[in-house]
Motif scaffolding. Sequence first.
Motif, PDB file in Angstrom:
ATOM      1  N   GLU A  22      -4.846   3.050   3.443  1.00 57.25           N
ATOM      2  CA  GLU A  22      -3.659   2.808   4.275  1.00 57.25           C
ATOM      3  C   GLU A  22      -3.982   2.256   5.650  1.00 57.25           C
ATOM      4  O   GLU A  22      -3.089   1.748   6.322  1.00 57.25           O
ATOM      5  N   TYR A  27       0.013  -0.264   1.856  1.00 57.30           N
ATOM      6  CA  TYR A  27      -0.108   0.527   0.633  1.00 57.30           C
ATOM      7  C   TYR A  27       0.859   1.705   0.696  1.00 57.30           C
ATOM      8  O   TYR A  27       1.039   2.306   1.744  1.00 57.30           O
ATOM      9  N   GLY A  28       1.436   2.037  -0.454  1.00 58.41           N
ATOM     10  CA  GLY A  28       2.298   3.208  -0.530  1.00 58.41           C
ATOM     11  C   GLY A  28       3.771   2.850  -0.499  1.00 58.41           C
ATOM     12  O   GLY A  28       4.165   1.721  -0.160  1.00 58.41           O
ATOM     13  N   TYR A  60     -10.442  -2.520   0.122  1.00 56.97           N
ATOM     14  CA  TYR A  60      -9.375  -1.928   0.934  1.00 56.97           C
ATOM     15  C   TYR A  60      -9.103  -2.759   2.185  1.00 56.97           C
ATOM     16  O   TYR A  60      -9.029  -2.238   3.304  1.00 56.97           O
ATOM     17  N   ARG A 197      -7.639  12.144  -6.259  1.00 61.28           N
ATOM     18  CA  ARG A 197      -6.847  11.149  -5.546  1.00 61.28           C
ATOM     19  C   ARG A 197      -5.420  11.215  -6.098  1.00 61.28           C
ATOM     20  O   ARG A 197      -5.138  11.951  -7.038  1.00 61.28           O
ATOM     21  N   SER A 198      -4.526  10.446  -5.500  1.00 64.32           N
ATOM     22  CA  SER A 198      -3.120  10.395  -5.935  1.00 64.32           C
ATOM     23  C   SER A 198      -2.463  11.772  -5.909  1.00 64.32           C
ATOM     24  O   SER A 198      -1.600  12.067  -6.735  1.00 64.32           O
ATOM     25  N   LYS A 202       1.015   8.200  -4.538  1.00 65.03           N
ATOM     26  CA  LYS A 202       1.386   7.011  -3.746  1.00 65.03           C
ATOM     27  C   LYS A 202       2.652   7.228  -2.908  1.00 65.03           C
ATOM     28  O   LYS A 202       3.343   6.297  -2.549  1.00 65.03           O
ATOM     29  N   GLY A 256      -4.412  10.194   1.725  1.00 67.70           N
ATOM     30  CA  GLY A 256      -4.230   8.798   2.079  1.00 67.70           C
ATOM     31  C   GLY A 256      -3.313   8.706   3.285  1.00 67.70           C
ATOM     32  O   GLY A 256      -2.143   8.340   3.154  1.00 67.70           O
ATOM     33  N   PRO A 296       0.243   4.468 -10.801  1.00 71.00           N
ATOM     34  CA  PRO A 296       0.966   3.512  -9.953  1.00 71.00           C
ATOM     35  C   PRO A 296       0.705   2.051 -10.305  1.00 71.00           C
ATOM     36  O   PRO A 296       1.522   1.183  -9.962  1.00 71.00           O
TER      37      PRO A 296
END
Length: 302
Positions: A22, A27-28, A60, A197-198, A202, A256, A296
């Motif tokens: 991020e 992102y997101g 990234y 993660r996740s 997201k 994140g 996602p």
Amino acid sequence: MKYSRLGRTGCQVSKISLGTVEIGMDYGIAASRPDESEAARLLNRALDLGVNFIDTARVYGDAEAIIGRAIAGRRKEFVLVSKVLPFEGEAVETRVRDSVHESLRLLKTDFIDLLMIHSAPLAVIERGEVLGVLQKLKSEGAIRSIGASVYGEETALAAIEAGGYDCLQIAYSVLDRRPESRLFTAAEAADVGLVARSVLLKGALTDRCHHLPEALSELKTAVECMAQLAGGTVTLPEFAYRYVLSQPRLQSALVGAGSVQELEAAVRFQEMGPLSPQLITSIHGIPRPDPFYLNPGNWPAN
């Protein structure tokens, strides 16, 4: 801050780790990217709070360069993770080496503590070509441990069986509970570290779930069920993080964060401890959405 031994890497890592996608790119769900001064403040605040596990990747956006400019002077204070794409086809060794050395340059460091294959597909794990290059880089001192970021139980179990991966980054959340069936036990037996993660999927497990499109209505319904179970006194992010951190065989959960406030909130959730066994039992009674909606990468662009 609590810390755990990250499998056979031997690293002691904070239960909350900072993901940096991020700060490097947009992102997101309905998220806004911080400017570089705010990103630098976030990175330094993470270290001040005891978050010693910083996760980034070559793809990234500007994240590696921002990390290098912001906290290279504090390199001894954190375990650094970056990732290389799962290259296939021609000149794999050259492409892997070029990517890793570019990461080293941007991060302003002589070595990366944990280098992962990014979104490693099963075929790349089974062939072992990228792993072989990373093992050479490890022998040369450019990296210290090897891992893979994976999707799905089959790929994760194949990586454990391959024997060359010290750590796996997996999708795991209050909605995506699939790793609980076999993966946690297999990783523990092989002394392979696990990082989630996740955790917020997201941003779906936040108040931003209202931005989910109609095509993801099944996912939105599942989120609403979790919100009802959490009740009015517990926010969805707290509920989500405390559930993941209730799993003792998981060493760290990625945040994140795009702001200091989001990071500080996640650290507070860690300090509150795990959810009660009764609440966890209730969570397990809620049907999971179709696995298609838990990735996602399958979501519509808009």
